[in-house]
Structure formats: C-alpha cells, structure tokens
Design a protein around this motif. Structure first.
Motif, PDB file in Angstrom:
ATOM      1  N   ARG A   1       0.818  -1.205   0.000  1.00  0.00           N
ATOM      2  CA  ARG A   1       0.000   0.000   0.000  1.00  0.00           C
ATOM      3  C   ARG A   1       0.855   1.259   0.000  1.00  0.00           C
ATOM      4  N   THR A   2       0.428   2.213  -0.782  1.00  0.00           N
ATOM      5  CA  THR A   2       1.077   3.525  -0.768  1.00  0.00           C
ATOM      6  C   THR A   2       0.559   4.322   0.432  1.00  0.00           C
ATOM      7  N   ARG A   3       1.144   5.501   0.653  1.00  0.00           N
ATOM      8  CA  ARG A   3       0.691   6.307   1.798  1.00  0.00           C
ATOM      9  C   ARG A   3      -0.778   6.704   1.632  1.00  0.00           C
ATOM     10  N   ILE A   4      -1.118   7.191   0.461  1.00  0.00           N
ATOM     11  CA  ILE A   4      -2.510   7.574   0.236  1.00  0.00           C
ATOM     12  C   ILE A   4      -3.393   6.328   0.216  1.00  0.00           C
ATOM     13  N   GLY A   5      -2.814   5.187  -0.230  1.00  0.00           N
ATOM     14  CA  GLY A   5      -3.573   3.944  -0.237  1.00  0.00           C
ATOM     15  C   GLY A   5      -3.936   3.480   1.169  1.00  0.00           C
ATOM     16  N   LYS A   6      -2.990   3.593   2.113  1.00  0.00           N
ATOM     17  CA  LYS A   6      -3.270   3.222   3.495  1.00  0.00           C
ATOM     18  C   LYS A   6      -4.393   4.087   4.060  1.00  0.00           C
ATOM     19  N   PHE A   7      -4.307   5.384   3.802  1.00  0.00           N
ATOM     20  CA  PHE A   7      -5.334   6.297   4.311  1.00  0.00           C
ATOM     21  C   PHE A   7      -6.694   5.967   3.699  1.00  0.00           C
ATOM     22  N   MET A   8      -6.725   5.707   2.405  1.00  0.00           N
ATOM     23  CA  MET A   8      -8.004   5.407   1.764  1.00  0.00           C
ATOM     24  C   MET A   8      -8.596   4.117   2.281  1.00  0.00           C
ATOM     25  N   ARG A   9      -7.775   3.114   2.532  1.00  0.00           N
ATOM     26  CA  ARG A   9      -8.304   1.854   3.045  1.00  0.00           C
ATOM     27  C   ARG A   9      -8.806   1.993   4.473  1.00  0.00           C
ATOM     28  N   GLN A  10      -8.082   2.757   5.297  1.00  0.00           N
ATOM     29  CA  GLN A  10      -8.512   2.948   6.677  1.00  0.00           C
ATOM     30  C   GLN A  10      -9.844   3.679   6.755  1.00  0.00           C
ATOM     31  N   THR A  11     -10.092   4.558   5.808  1.00  0.00           N
ATOM     32  CA  THR A  11     -11.331   5.351   5.804  1.00  0.00           C
ATOM     33  C   THR A  11     -12.343   4.860   4.775  1.00  0.00           C
ATOM     34  N   SER A  12     -12.006   3.784   4.051  1.00  0.00           N
ATOM     35  CA  SER A  12     -12.872   3.196   3.017  1.00  0.00           C
ATOM     36  C   SER A  12     -13.106   4.146   1.849  1.00  0.00           C
ATOM     37  N   LEU A  13     -12.269   5.166   1.693  1.00  0.00           N
ATOM     38  CA  LEU A  13     -12.416   6.082   0.560  1.00  0.00           C
ATOM     39  C   LEU A  13     -12.040   5.419  -0.755  1.00  0.00           C
ATOM     40  N   ASP A  14     -11.279   4.325  -0.703  1.00  0.00           N
ATOM     41  CA  ASP A  14     -10.940   3.633  -1.944  1.00  0.00           C
ATOM     42  C   ASP A  14     -12.162   3.016  -2.600  1.00  0.00           C
ATOM     43  N   GLU A  15     -13.282   2.885  -1.847  1.00  0.00           N
ATOM     44  CA  GLU A  15     -14.505   2.295  -2.382  1.00  0.00           C
ATOM     45  C   GLU A  15     -15.371   3.310  -3.143  1.00  0.00           C
ATOM     46  N   LEU A  16     -15.029   4.602  -3.081  1.00  0.00           N
ATOM     47  CA  LEU A  16     -15.883   5.628  -3.692  1.00  0.00           C
ATOM     48  C   LEU A  16     -16.176   5.391  -5.175  1.00  0.00           C
ATOM     49  N   PRO A  17     -15.219   4.909  -5.985  1.00  0.00           N
ATOM     50  CA  PRO A  17     -15.542   4.678  -7.404  1.00  0.00           C
ATOM     51  C   PRO A  17     -16.668   3.665  -7.627  1.00  0.00           C
ATOM     52  N   GLN A  18     -17.007   2.890  -6.622  1.00  0.00           N
ATOM     53  CA  GLN A  18     -18.092   1.936  -6.797  1.00  0.00           C
ATOM     54  C   GLN A  18     -19.446   2.637  -6.932  1.00  0.00           C
ATOM     55  N   LEU A  19     -19.494   3.926  -6.605  1.00  0.00           N
ATOM     56  CA  LEU A  19     -20.703   4.691  -6.901  1.00  0.00           C
ATOM     57  C   LEU A  19     -20.955   4.718  -8.408  1.00  0.00           C
ATOM     58  N   VAL A  20     -19.882   4.650  -9.186  1.00  0.00           N
ATOM     59  CA  VAL A  20     -20.031   4.563 -10.644  1.00  0.00           C
ATOM     60  C   VAL A  20     -20.663   3.225 -11.017  1.00  0.00           C
ATOM     61  N   ASN A  21     -20.254   2.136 -10.329  1.00  0.00           N
ATOM     62  CA  ASN A  21     -20.894   0.838 -10.551  1.00  0.00           C
ATOM     63  C   ASN A  21     -22.378   0.885 -10.222  1.00  0.00           C
ATOM     64  N   VAL A  22     -22.733   1.610  -9.157  1.00  0.00           N
ATOM     65  CA  VAL A  22     -24.140   1.749  -8.783  1.00  0.00           C
ATOM     66  C   VAL A  22     -24.885   2.519  -9.864  1.00  0.00           C
ATOM     67  N   LEU A  23     -24.274   3.583 -10.371  1.00  0.00           N
ATOM     68  CA  LEU A  23     -24.899   4.395 -11.410  1.00  0.00           C
ATOM     69  C   LEU A  23     -25.125   3.572 -12.680  1.00  0.00           C
ATOM     70  N   ARG A  24     -24.225   2.660 -12.969  1.00  0.00           N
ATOM     71  CA  ARG A  24     -24.380   1.781 -14.136  1.00  0.00           C
ATOM     72  C   ARG A  24     -25.435   0.702 -13.922  1.00  0.00           C
ATOM     73  N   GLY A  25     -25.856   0.471 -12.696  1.00  0.00           N
ATOM     74  CA  GLY A  25     -26.809  -0.590 -12.402  1.00  0.00           C
ATOM     75  C   GLY A  25     -26.161  -1.924 -12.119  1.00  0.00           C
ATOM     76  N   GLU A  26     -24.823  -1.969 -11.986  1.00  0.00           N
ATOM     77  CA  GLU A  26     -24.117  -3.214 -11.705  1.00  0.00           C
ATOM     78  C   GLU A  26     -24.128  -3.557 -10.220  1.00  0.00           C
ATOM     79  N   MET A  27     -24.244  -2.524  -9.379  1.00  0.00           N
ATOM     80  CA  MET A  27     -24.225  -2.724  -7.937  1.00  0.00           C
ATOM     81  C   MET A  27     -25.351  -1.915  -7.291  1.00  0.00           C
TER      82      MET A  27
END
Length: 504
Positions: free
Chosen positions: A394-420
């Motif tokens: 994990r990179t520094r920003i990667g560790k922070f994103m995983r601890q705060t679950s911010l790395d999951e934000l792009p999945q909103l695009v999956n929701v918008l597509r109807g996949e999730m």
C-alpha cells in the motif's frame, strides 16, 4: 478449539441420591456487573432513565416558558407532570421495556419518537379541560421538543454504555445450550464472538449417545464442555448458576424437551428455541394460532418485485447526487493516486454480482506495482480473501483510503451503471465464488440480489480476512429481512464504521 467434552461432576441433590424437585438457583452476592446483566435490572434501569429524561423535559419546558412568557402557567401544579406517566405507559405498550438480547438505537428511534408525540397529545387534553385563560399549546410544544431530544439521547447513551460493558468486561449471562450439533456450535461461536448480545455459553447438554459434536471439523467446534444430559438441567443450574437456556437441535423427543423447558422456567431461566427451518425464519415472521396449534407465518421477499425496483431507482439517484456532491474529493483522490506511484488511477477487478453475472468492480488503486521480491500470499483456512494479501504494497494515500474506506468511492459509478447497489452483499471474485459455493452452506443464495458498496455483514465487523461462512449468514439474513429502513440503517452504521477508521 475443542479438545474433548468434560463431564461436570454434580453431587446428588436429594437423600439416597434422588434428584430434588427443581428449585431456583441459590442466591449469592453479586457484583455490580452481574446485577446489570439481569433482565429485570436492565428493565428497571431503562424505566428509570426514561422517567428521568421525561421529567427533565417537563422541567426545561417550564423554565423555558417562565423565561420567555409574560403570563406563565399558574394552573393545577400536577398537570404538566402527567406527561411522564403517559409517556412511560405508551413506551410500555409498544414493548420498549420487554427484555431483548440486543437493543439497536436506530430500531428504537421510531417507536420512541412516536410515543413522545402521542404523550404530548395526551397531555394537551387535560390541560385544555382543566386550565383557563392559558395558551397550553405553547407549553406542550416545548415539552414535546425537549422530550423528542432527551429521551432518545438517554437511550442512546444507555445502549452505548451497555455494549461497552459487555465488550470490555464480558458482562454476559451464563448460558446453557441443548444440542451438540453444527448449529449449536455455530450459535455458541456467535455468542463468544459477539459479547454485545449478553450471553456467555458455559456448557452444553445433549444425549451422550449422540456424539454429533465429536464428528465436527476442528475448525467448527467450540471449546465448551458437555455438562450432562437435558434431564440433568436442574442439577447443572444449581452447580453453575446459569440463567439462560437455548434449545437447539437435539435427538431427544419433543415431549422430553418440553419437560426440560418447563423445568427451566420453574428455575427462573430465560429460554430460547432455535426453530426448525431456521434459514427461512426472518425478523418479520409471526406466530398465529389455529385453535391451540401455533403456526409460524413466513413472509416472502421477492428480489424481482416492485420493492427492489424502488430500491434500485433510489440507488442510482443517490449515487448520482453523491458523485456530484463529492466531486472535489473524488478528483483530489484521483490526483493523489496518480502521483503516488506508477499505474492507473482505478483498480478494476472482476467480481460476481446478481444471478452470477460478472462485472468490473472499481476502486481507487491503493498499491504500488508488485516486485519480484514480494512474497506469495497464502489464504488462511476459513478466511475470506481481501484486506492486505501478502506483502504490504500500500502507498501512503492507499493506506489512508483503506482505513477510511475512501478507496470504495468509485463503486458509486458501478451503482450508477446498475451493476451494484448501495447496500447488499459484498461481491467476490469468480474463482473464489466457485470454491465457496462448494464449501459454504447457502453461499450461492447471496447472488439473489445485486452486490453492494456496503452490507449487513460489513457493518458488523466482517470485512477483510474474516470468516466467509459468517459473511454468507449475515448476507442471507439481509436479503430475507430486507426493507428500505434496513438499508437506511446500514448506511448510517457504515458512516459510524468509517468514522472509527478500520485498520485493514
């Protein structure tokens, strides 16, 4: 892990070795924590806190009125205080003082607020009848506003403190379990892993000839001693001071088990029964009677019905609004990921969604590219894939994103597509899905609905490399008890989990 069953040596309780009739367990001096786990004490504390919150609300309303009104109330002094008994009676009528294994603040919020509003209406009537030349509406409104804040706030504090005491000090009621099969051990494992339910398994009772627990895999067995047979319940309770009994699946005939339940009730124990066909019994199941014969009605949840159509429409709407609202944060994270190490901004991975269809699940990339020196990851038995697999890249920003679950934000695009969906079972990789469907009971039933950005299992701590069997159990519970309110509750619990910052 279990190393075998222990038989509890219980001295004869009657003359010439004869069993004495069932009596309540002998009383002994209890610590404060032991007193707090007693159901009647918990109910008494809850009632006392509600009375206190309601009384303070009336006092604040009167002080507020005296400070802001030219002509404050000078009628019958006891009338404003009728709000307190009216509220307590309404809460009792809604079952808010009925002992439960686990009280969830979000589940209590609606009935509490409704009771406060009705209590205010109930106060309005006598004040209108017995008071002259006074604007009673303003006082009742102030009383309602104060109670609408204080009563739920006090209940929230009580719930938080209760969970803290149970987790920190393991203040749980000693519990006996009848049955030595896989469901019994699964239940005991849950009670050990989730102390907030307030039950501590101390032993099991079963027919010695059954021996079903001896054939369980070591991974599924719980180290709880066998203390005798169900017929020994009275002696076991006297020896262990157990206060709870759970009747799971047992080879004894129903007539003998009913006699054991009656004995437990005479001993003052609380009794629970694991129902047959428990996989199909949801939170909205209800018991009806034909004459004296009980029938359990099982409501059906249709993942292809109109309710889920509404859910998916709301998912896309909320995802679109959320992406627009967080676009500055989204773009900032994308830039930081680009600058952190070589590689793409988004990490794409094939995952399995509804009806077994695969899709590309999006995340912000949180790892640097692999190096030849990196070790190979070996999945632990019984654990789900995920978290940090192998060497921590994990990179520094990667560790922070995983601890705060911010790395999951792009999945909103999956929701918008109807996949999730915003809420649902977390998706897994195709190769693991094939493996888990062969090994884990009811795992494939998770795919009846769309995969979710967050889920019922995740808000209960099952994320990263945790038990996949437990995840499947929680996910199927979510599907069979789905409602829009449950989705709202999971989203609220997700926010709390993010604020606590996980250590994945």
């Amino acid at each position: 892990m279990s190393t075998g069953h222990t038989q509890l040596e219980i001295p004869p309780s009657g003359p010439h070795g004869q069993a004495a009739p069932p009596t309540r367990a002998p009383r002994k001096r209890r610590s404060i924590l032991e007193l707090l786990i007693l159901p009647r004490v918990q109910v008494a504390v809850t009632v006392l806190l509600d009375v206190l919150a309601a009384s303070v609300s009336v006092a604040i309303a009167r002080y507020w009125e005296a400070a802001t009104t030219v002509a404050p109330y000078h009628g019958v002094a006891v009338l404003p205080w009728l709000f307190v008994p009216i509220l307590i009676a309404l809460l009792a009528g809604r079952g808010m003082y009925r002992p439960q294994l686990l009280r969830n603040f979000l589940d209590e919020l609606h009935p509490v607020e409704a009771s406060v509003a009705l209590a205010a209406c109930g106060l309005l009537v006598p004040m209108l009848v017995f008071t002259e030349n006074y604007m009673v509406g303003e006082f009742v409104l102030r009383c309602w506003l104060c109670a609408a804040v204080l009563v739920p706030a006090v209940r929230l504090i009580r719930a938080v403190l209760q969970r803290y005491l149970r987790r920190r000090f393991r203040s749980a009621a000693p519990t006996l379990v009848i049955g030595d099969g896989p469901i019994s051990h699964q239940l005991m494992d849950h009670l050990q892993q989730l102390p907030e339910y307030g039950m501590r398994p101390i032993g099991l009772l079963d027919d010695p000839g059954a021996g079903s627990g001896d054939h369980l895999p070591e991974l599924l067995r719980v180290d709880v001693p066998r203390l005798g047979t169900p017929a020994d319940l009275a002696d076991v309770v006297r020896a262990t001071a157990a206060t709870n009994l759970v009747v799971s699946f047992c080879p004894l005939p129903d007539s003998e088990l009913i006699a054991v339940v009656r004995t437990a009730q005479r001993l003052g124990m609380r009794v629970w029964v694991v129902p047959r066909l428990f996989d199909a019994v949801g939170a909205r199941a209800r018991v009806e009677h034909v004459g004296g014969l009980p029938l359990m009605a099982l409501p059906d949840i249709d993942p292809r019905g109109w309710q889920f159509t509404v859910k998916h429409t709301m998912d896309r709407t909320v995802a679109a609004v959320a992406l627009l609202a967080i676009s500055p944060v989204f773009l900032t994270l994308a830039l930081l990921v680009r600058l952190s190490s070589p590689g793409p901004i988004f990490f794409r991975q094939r995952r399995v969604g509804r009806d077994g269809r695969s899709f590309d699940c999006l995340k912000f990339r949180s790892m640097r590219p692999p190096r030849p020196s990196d070790e190979q990851f070996e999945l632990r038995a019984g654990s789900a894939p995920g978290g940090v697999e192998g060497v921590d890249r994990r990179t520094r920003i990667g560790k922070f994103m995983r601890q705060t679950s911010l790395d999951e934000l792009p999945q909103l695009v999956n929701v918008l597509r109807g996949e999730m969906s915003l809420v649902g079972p977390r998706p897994e990789r195709p190769e693991f899905v094939e493996l888990f469907e062969m090994q884990i009971r009811r795992y494939g039933e998770r795919h009846r609905v769309k995969a979710g950005v967050t889920g019922w299992a995740q808000v209960h701590g099952l994320r990263g490399q945790t038990s996949i069997a437990s995840r499947a159990e929680w996910d199927n519970y979510y599907i069979e008890n789905w409602s829009l309110w449950l989705d709202v509750k999971i989203l609220a619990l997700t926010v709390l989990a993010v604020l606590r910052r996980s250590e994945d």
